[in-house]
Design a protein around this motif. Structure first.
Motif, PDB file in Angstrom:
ATOM      1  N   THR A  51       0.874  -1.599   0.684  1.00 59.14           N
ATOM      2  CA  THR A  51      -0.220  -0.095   0.310  1.00 59.14           C
ATOM      3  C   THR A  51       1.050   1.120  -0.139  1.00 59.14           C
ATOM      4  O   THR A  51       0.684   1.993  -1.045  1.00 59.14           O
ATOM      5  CB  THR A  51      -0.934  -0.108   0.714  1.00 59.14           C
ATOM      6  N   ASP A  52       1.801   1.674   0.787  1.00 60.46           N
ATOM      7  CA  ASP A  52       2.826   2.511   1.009  1.00 60.46           C
ATOM      8  C   ASP A  52       3.199   2.391   0.007  1.00 60.46           C
ATOM      9  O   ASP A  52       3.274   3.358  -1.014  1.00 60.46           O
ATOM     10  CB  ASP A  52       4.595   2.081   2.162  1.00 60.46           C
ATOM     11  N   ARG A  53       3.945   1.561  -1.029  1.00 63.38           N
ATOM     12  CA  ARG A  53       4.515   2.016  -2.464  1.00 63.38           C
ATOM     13  C   ARG A  53       3.864   2.247  -3.455  1.00 63.38           C
ATOM     14  O   ARG A  53       3.711   3.027  -4.465  1.00 63.38           O
ATOM     15  CB  ARG A  53       5.252   0.651  -2.442  1.00 63.38           C
ATOM     16  N   PHE A  54       2.189   1.790  -3.818  1.00 61.81           N
ATOM     17  CA  PHE A  54       1.144   1.555  -4.637  1.00 61.81           C
ATOM     18  C   PHE A  54       1.124   3.699  -4.078  1.00 61.81           C
ATOM     19  O   PHE A  54       1.017   4.341  -4.851  1.00 61.81           O
ATOM     20  CB  PHE A  54       0.390   0.881  -4.412  1.00 61.81           C
ATOM     21  N   ALA A  57       3.454   6.223  -5.561  1.00 60.95           N
ATOM     22  CA  ALA A  57       3.282   6.205  -7.082  1.00 60.95           C
ATOM     23  C   ALA A  57       2.356   7.091  -7.379  1.00 60.95           C
ATOM     24  O   ALA A  57       2.607   8.111  -8.523  1.00 60.95           O
ATOM     25  CB  ALA A  57       3.357   4.257  -7.640  1.00 60.95           C
ATOM     26  N   LEU A  58       1.357   6.961  -6.936  1.00 64.33           N
ATOM     27  CA  LEU A  58       0.430   7.681  -7.239  1.00 64.33           C
ATOM     28  C   LEU A  58       0.393   9.433  -7.084  1.00 64.33           C
ATOM     29  O   LEU A  58       0.588  10.174  -7.284  1.00 64.33           O
ATOM     30  CB  LEU A  58      -1.417   7.325  -6.696  1.00 64.33           C
ATOM     31  N   LYS A  59       0.495   9.390  -5.403  1.00 68.88           N
ATOM     32  CA  LYS A  59       1.850  11.133  -4.708  1.00 68.88           C
ATOM     33  C   LYS A  59       2.198  11.319  -5.560  1.00 68.88           C
ATOM     34  O   LYS A  59       2.612  12.487  -5.616  1.00 68.88           O
ATOM     35  CB  LYS A  59       1.673  10.311  -3.546  1.00 68.88           C
ATOM     36  N   GLN A  60       3.262  10.585  -6.324  1.00 69.52           N
ATOM     37  CA  GLN A  60       4.338  11.099  -7.151  1.00 69.52           C
ATOM     38  C   GLN A  60       3.817  12.181  -8.591  1.00 69.52           C
ATOM     39  O   GLN A  60       4.096  13.063  -8.573  1.00 69.52           O
ATOM     40  CB  GLN A  60       5.138  10.391  -7.826  1.00 69.52           C
ATOM     41  N   VAL A  61       3.098  11.962  -9.059  1.00 75.78           N
ATOM     42  CA  VAL A  61       2.100  12.187  -9.715  1.00 75.78           C
ATOM     43  C   VAL A  61       1.398  13.423  -9.090  1.00 75.78           C
ATOM     44  O   VAL A  61       1.292  14.334  -9.933  1.00 75.78           O
ATOM     45  CB  VAL A  61       1.204  11.713 -10.816  1.00 75.78           C
ATOM     46  N   GLY A  77      -3.303   8.222 -14.086  1.00 75.29           N
ATOM     47  CA  GLY A  77      -4.290   6.341 -14.978  1.00 75.29           C
ATOM     48  C   GLY A  77      -2.707   5.949 -15.288  1.00 75.29           C
ATOM     49  O   GLY A  77      -2.366   4.443 -15.183  1.00 75.29           O
ATOM     50  N   MET A  78      -1.802   6.134 -15.624  1.00 73.79           N
ATOM     51  CA  MET A  78      -0.679   5.794 -16.102  1.00 73.79           C
ATOM     52  C   MET A  78       0.051   4.944 -15.745  1.00 73.79           C
ATOM     53  O   MET A  78       1.171   4.412 -14.883  1.00 73.79           O
ATOM     54  CB  MET A  78       0.482   6.528 -17.350  1.00 73.79           C
ATOM     55  N   ALA A  79       0.653   5.645 -14.133  1.00 72.21           N
ATOM     56  CA  ALA A  79       0.555   5.436 -13.010  1.00 72.21           C
ATOM     57  C   ALA A  79       0.191   4.683 -12.122  1.00 72.21           C
ATOM     58  O   ALA A  79       0.988   3.666 -11.242  1.00 72.21           O
ATOM     59  CB  ALA A  79       1.202   6.721 -12.148  1.00 72.21           C
ATOM     60  N   TYR A  80      -0.476   4.160 -12.040  1.00 73.24           N
ATOM     61  CA  TYR A  80      -1.793   3.637 -11.607  1.00 73.24           C
ATOM     62  C   TYR A  80      -1.990   1.503 -12.137  1.00 73.24           C
ATOM     63  O   TYR A  80      -1.127   0.597 -11.428  1.00 73.24           O
ATOM     64  CB  TYR A  80      -3.414   3.762 -11.732  1.00 73.24           C
ATOM     65  N   VAL A  81      -1.362   1.956 -13.716  1.00 72.53           N
ATOM     66  CA  VAL A  81      -1.464   0.435 -14.537  1.00 72.53           C
ATOM     67  C   VAL A  81      -0.026   0.139 -13.933  1.00 72.53           C
ATOM     68  O   VAL A  81       0.473  -1.308 -14.082  1.00 72.53           O
ATOM     69  CB  VAL A  81      -1.963   0.852 -16.155  1.00 72.53           C
TER      70      VAL A  81
END
Length: 181
Positions: A51-54, A57-61, A77-81
């Motif tokens: 969860t932290d890693r995910f 990844a989203l927070k960077q955007v 969306g790109m970061a999620y996938v």
């Protein structure tokens, strides 16, 4: 953490134990029990690790403060996938666990999973910036999240292969289908 998640991905949660993990990583079972009181405690830590890693990844955007809401939504969306295409063992570990829930109502979409809420809140911010009526928010969220989550799921299906870049495919699909203007 990674070895435990990989082991569950390969063998299933029902077959997972601290003893088997200890053997796999070459330590004594006592070493595992010194860090975790039981397998549930370790699994909770592993879920939090993913969860932290995910979230990161989203927070960077989100933290890029992209001025164009459409571009920001595409990047999210790109970061999620991309996150799940790069970490396929995470997808099933998180979403098959039954630990997190997303609830739809006639007017809203809520969840208790932090990365989902990052996605939702950023998407709502973008829709508001684009002047989309609030009455459309829920349906737009379903389409947006359904698209990226569906692509992430496809990237993790053993029966699905794709020779291209999942992030680029996500961008192409969202650019042609996303109605945020």
């Amino acid at each position: 953490m990674e070895e435990g998640i990989a082991m569950i991905h390969e063998e299933g949660a029902a077959q997972f134990s601290l003893r088997k993990l200890a053997k796999r990583v070459g330590v004594s079972p006592t070493a595992c029990y010194n860090h975790y009181k039981n397998v549930e405690d370790l699994q909770k830590s592993m879920r939090q690790y993913v969860t932290d890693r995910f979230c990161n990844a989203l927070k960077q955007v989100v933290e890029m403060n992209i001025p164009n809401p459409r571009e920001g939504t595409l990047r999210l969306g790109m970061a999620y996938v991309s996150f799940f295409a790069s970490n396929p063992h995470y997808f099933s570990y998180i979403f098959d666990s039954g630990e997190y829930h997303i609830h739809l109502t006639d007017t809203d979409m809520n969840g208790d999973y932090e990365p989902f809420n990052i996605f939702k809140n950023y998407s709502l911010k973008c829709m508001k910036a684009c002047g989309i009526p609030e009455s459309h928010y829920r349906d737009n969220l379903i389409v947006m999240w359904g698209t990226v989550h569906g692509l992430a799921a496809m990237a993790n299906m053993k029966a699905v292969s794709f020779d291209g870049d999942w992030a680029q495919l996500t961008a192409t699909i969202l650019k042609s289908k996303l109605v945020i203007q």
